[in-house]
Design an enzyme around this catalytic site. Structure first.
Site, PDB file in Angstrom:
ATOM      1  N   CYS A 162       6.863  -4.302   3.431  1.00  6.09           N
ATOM      2  CA  CYS A 162       6.155  -4.470   4.707  1.00  6.09           C
ATOM      3  C   CYS A 162       6.143  -5.958   5.078  1.00  6.09           C
ATOM      4  CB  CYS A 162       4.730  -3.929   4.569  1.00  6.09           C
ATOM      5  SG  CYS A 162       3.799  -4.067   6.108  1.00  6.09           S
TER       6      CYS A 162
ATOM      7  N   CYS B 251      -1.125  -8.876   4.268  1.00  6.95           N
ATOM      8  CA  CYS B 251      -2.444  -8.420   3.798  1.00  6.95           C
ATOM      9  C   CYS B 251      -2.574  -8.753   2.303  1.00  6.95           C
ATOM     10  CB  CYS B 251      -2.607  -6.921   4.040  1.00  6.95           C
ATOM     11  SG  CYS B 251      -2.107  -6.430   5.717  1.00  6.95           S
TER      12      CYS B 251
ATOM     13  N   CYS C  43      -2.541  -6.098  -0.621  1.00  4.57           N
ATOM     14  CA  CYS C  43      -1.659  -4.931  -0.557  1.00  4.57           C
ATOM     15  C   CYS C  43      -0.418  -5.002  -1.451  1.00  4.57           C
ATOM     16  CB  CYS C  43      -1.230  -4.689   0.889  1.00  4.57           C
ATOM     17  SG  CYS C  43      -0.320  -3.126   1.040  1.00  4.57           S
TER      18      CYS C  43
ATOM     19  N   CYS D 292      -2.741  13.278   4.610  1.00  4.63           N
ATOM     20  CA  CYS D 292      -2.640  11.950   5.236  1.00  4.63           C
ATOM     21  C   CYS D 292      -1.331  11.287   4.827  1.00  4.63           C
ATOM     22  CB  CYS D 292      -3.778  11.051   4.778  1.00  4.63           C
ATOM     23  SG  CYS D 292      -5.402  11.763   5.019  1.00  4.63           S
TER      24      CYS D 292
ATOM     25  N   CYS E 205      -3.176  13.599   9.262  1.00  2.00           N
ATOM     26  CA  CYS E 205      -3.602  12.218   9.505  1.00  2.00           C
ATOM     27  C   CYS E 205      -2.410  11.322   9.215  1.00  2.00           C
ATOM     28  CB  CYS E 205      -4.765  11.863   8.576  1.00  2.00           C
ATOM     29  SG  CYS E 205      -5.294  10.138   8.746  1.00  2.00           S
TER      30      CYS E 205
ATOM     31  N   CYS F 186      -9.909   7.450  12.128  1.00  2.00           N
ATOM     32  CA  CYS F 186     -10.297   7.206  10.745  1.00  2.00           C
ATOM     33  C   CYS F 186     -10.218   5.695  10.567  1.00  2.00           C
ATOM     34  CB  CYS F 186      -9.327   7.924   9.797  1.00  2.00           C
ATOM     35  SG  CYS F 186      -9.603   7.517   8.059  1.00  2.00           S
TER      36      CYS F 186
ATOM     37  N   ARG G 125     -15.855   8.227   3.566  1.00  2.00           N
ATOM     38  CA  ARG G 125     -14.978   8.552   2.441  1.00  2.00           C
ATOM     39  C   ARG G 125     -15.095   7.540   1.307  1.00  2.00           C
ATOM     40  NH1 ARG G 125      -9.608   9.234   4.424  1.00  2.00           N
ATOM     41  NH2 ARG G 125     -10.414  11.225   5.136  1.00  2.00           N
TER      42      ARG G 125
HETATM   43  N1  SAM Z   1       0.622  -0.319   7.062  1.00  2.00           N
HETATM   44  C1  SAM Z   1      -0.396   0.395   7.694  1.00  2.00           C
HETATM   45  C2  SAM Z   1      -1.613  -0.450   7.990  1.00  2.00           C
HETATM   46  O1  SAM Z   1      -1.865  -1.406   7.295  1.00  2.00           O
HETATM   47  O2  SAM Z   1      -2.320  -0.111   8.931  1.00  2.00           O
HETATM   48  C3  SAM Z   1      -0.822   1.646   6.948  1.00  2.00           C
HETATM   49  C4  SAM Z   1      -0.902   1.640   5.434  1.00  2.00           C
HETATM   50  S1  SAM Z   1      -2.093   0.524   4.723  1.00  2.00           S
HETATM   51  C5  SAM Z   1      -1.644   0.559   3.031  1.00  2.00           C
HETATM   52  C6  SAM Z   1      -3.619   1.416   4.862  1.00  2.00           C
HETATM   53  C7  SAM Z   1      -4.873   0.793   4.316  1.00  2.00           C
HETATM   54  O3  SAM Z   1      -4.894   0.873   2.898  1.00  2.00           O
HETATM   55  C8  SAM Z   1      -5.124  -0.686   4.572  1.00  2.00           C
HETATM   56  O4  SAM Z   1      -5.622  -0.943   5.843  1.00  2.00           O
HETATM   57  C9  SAM Z   1      -6.174  -1.002   3.523  1.00  2.00           C
HETATM   58  O5  SAM Z   1      -7.468  -0.837   4.048  1.00  2.00           O
HETATM   59  C10 SAM Z   1      -5.895   0.023   2.410  1.00  2.00           C
HETATM   60  N2  SAM Z   1      -5.419  -0.660   1.188  1.00  2.00           N
HETATM   61  C11 SAM Z   1      -4.190  -1.174   0.988  1.00  2.00           C
HETATM   62  N3  SAM Z   1      -4.093  -1.757  -0.217  1.00  2.00           N
HETATM   63  C12 SAM Z   1      -5.296  -1.608  -0.804  1.00  2.00           C
HETATM   64  C13 SAM Z   1      -5.840  -2.019  -2.065  1.00  2.00           C
HETATM   65  N4  SAM Z   1      -5.125  -2.708  -2.933  1.00  2.00           N
HETATM   66  N5  SAM Z   1      -7.114  -1.693  -2.338  1.00  2.00           N
HETATM   67  C14 SAM Z   1      -7.860  -0.998  -1.449  1.00  2.00           C
HETATM   68  N6  SAM Z   1      -7.407  -0.593  -0.246  1.00  2.00           N
HETATM   69  C15 SAM Z   1      -6.153  -0.900   0.080  1.00  2.00           C
HETATM   70 FE1  SF4 Z   2       1.712  -3.633   5.340  1.00  2.00          FE
HETATM   71 FE2  SF4 Z   2       0.065  -3.173   3.346  1.00  2.00          FE
HETATM   72 FE3  SF4 Z   2      -0.743  -4.639   5.394  1.00  2.00          FE
HETATM   73 FE4  SF4 Z   2      -0.313  -1.980   5.734  1.00  2.00          FE
HETATM   74  S1  SF4 Z   2      -1.870  -2.937   4.448  1.00  2.00           S
HETATM   75  S2  SF4 Z   2       0.328  -3.644   7.068  1.00  2.00           S
HETATM   76  S3  SF4 Z   2       1.391  -1.689   4.305  1.00  2.00           S
HETATM   77  S4  SF4 Z   2       0.897  -5.173   3.957  1.00  2.00           S
END
Ligand code: SAM
Ligand code: SF4
Ligand code: DTB
Length: 352
Positions: A59, A63, A66, A103, A134, A194, A266
């Site tokens: 990606c 973040c 992530c 989801c 979802c 959500c 949740r």
């Molecule tokens: N890429 C898209 C986005 O960011 O909107 C969808 C997938 S993203 C992985 C969905 C959500 O997963 C993120 O917004 C975050 O809140 C949660 N998430 C991702 N990594 C995480 C982690 N290590 N611990 C807890 N929540 C996490």
């Molecule tokens: Fe990409 Fe992870 Fe951020 Fe979603 S949460 S936008 S998958 S880096």
């Protein structure tokens, strides 16, 4: 503050009011959350959602929590968009194991137009199995949101993650406003929202209050509010983050329940690190939905049989919300509803 003062839906919370809730003695906060919970839900039912990563890793976003960001070396194996058949197989298995919602998550900043037809097929096929659908695919423009809604998508997940002030510490490649704009597009297309966040990223109580204030002050409360506890991932900037105090996590659930009384809250990522007592406290604080799958998107989650065993020990049943098609099935759904209501009347309602 009395429980009754929280009974109606509010969208005008101030940060200080929310901080005051966080500062309540733990037992008082939990009692109030439980009262609100019982006014709005069967306290012994939990909704089960199964999660599947339909496109993994690489990606472009940064973040800091992530595992799927291409900017960090997390050792994750990336995968292209899954074939429809594979998604349908996983959805079938989820339904067979008792989930009511499926989801699908993609590691995208936003979907490309050329990916949309495949994604729309996934929605139609999964929905035809009788599951709620979802998706979480990143930012959506108005047209994309409408396409997903037209294909029958029930919920779109897009998290605010944290408070507006702390957000810049966590993500720099898109703004808080970008996220609010996507949520607006989702709502206007007629889908359920959500939206939640992550705790344990080094934020303080004011940031947690700030996140919940943003969520509750949206024009409409999200129908589903995932509260994730950070899953610490080696290679990400938050890998060595200190653990959040478990009681502060439970407080976050309780305050979310009080502020958004009709929303499903949740108990989301992070359950692998929680013992059963902590999960039971989260249910007591008003959580009434979990991810029920042995893998979240890329990280482990409790095994289905241990989740079922825990629910059983607590006298909690999975909520059945199957989409029914024939009139006979509709009748069965109505009968089930009447049965639920009858059972619901048997609960002790501390508010009465
Ligand atoms: N890429 C898209 C986005 O960011 O909107 C969808 C997938 S993203 C992985 C969905 C959500 O997963 C993120 O917004 C975050 O809140 C949660 N998430 C991702 N990594 C995480 C982690 N290590 N611990 C807890 N929540 C996490
Ligand atoms: Fe990409 Fe992870 Fe951020 Fe979603 S949460 S936008 S998958 S880096
Ligand atoms: C949400 O709030 N949590 C889920 C879902 N929405 C998409 C994701 C949790 C991801 C945890 C880290 C992983 O498994 O990759």
């Amino acid at each position: 503050m009395t429980a009754a003062s929280h009974a109606s839906l509010r969208h005008d919370w101030t940060r200080q009011e929310v901080l005051d809730l966080f500062a309540l003695p733990f037992n008082d906060l939990l009692f109030e959350a439980q009262v609100v919970h019982r006014q709005n839900f069967n306290p012994n039912q939990v909704q089960l959602s199964t999660l599947l990563s339909i496109k993994t890793g690489a990606c472009p976003e940064d973040c800091k929590y992530c595992p799927q960001s291409g900017l960090y070396d997390t050792g994750l194996e990336k995968e292209k968009l899954l074939e429809l058949q594979k998604v349908v197989e996983e959805a079938r298995a989820a339904k067979a194991s008792g989930a009511s919602r499926f989801c699908m998550g993609a590691a995208w900043r936003s979907p490309r137009d050329k990916d949309m037809p495949a994604v729309l097929d996934m929605i139609r096929e999964v929905k035809s199995l009788g599951l709620e659908t979802c998706m979480t695919l990143g930012m959506l423009d108005e047209g994309q949101a409408q396409q997903l809604a037209d294909a029958g998508l029930d919920y779109y997940n897009h998290n605010l993650d944290t408070s507006p002030e702390y957000y810049g510490e966590i993500i720099t490649t898109r703004t808080y406003q970008d996220r609010l704009d996507t949520l607006d597009n989702v709502r206007r297309a007629g889908m359920k929202v959500c939206c939640g966040g992550i705790v344990g990223m080094g934020e303080d109580a004011s940031d947690r209050a700030g996140l919940l204030t943003q969520l509750a002050n949206l024009p409409q409360h999200p129908e589903s509010v995932p509260i994730n506890m950070l899953v610490k991932i080696k290679g990400t900037p938050l890998a060595e983050q200190d653990d959040i105090d478990p009681f502060d996590f439970i407080r976050t659930i309780a305050v979310a329940r009080i502020m958004m009384p009709e929303s499903y809250v949740r108990l989301s990522a992070g359950r692998e690190e929680m013992n059963e007592q902590m999960q039971a406290l989260a249910f007591m604080a008003g959580a009434n939905s979990i991810f029920y799958c042995e893998k979240l998107l890329t990280t482990p989650n409790p095994k289905a049989n241990s989740d079922m065993a825990l629910l059983q020990r607590l006298g909690i049943t999975p909520e059945q919300r199957e989409i029914r098609h024939t009139s006979e099935e509709q009748e069965a759904a109505l009968l089930q509803e009447v049965e639920n209501q009858r059972a619901g009347q048997a609960f002790y309602n501390a508010a009465l």
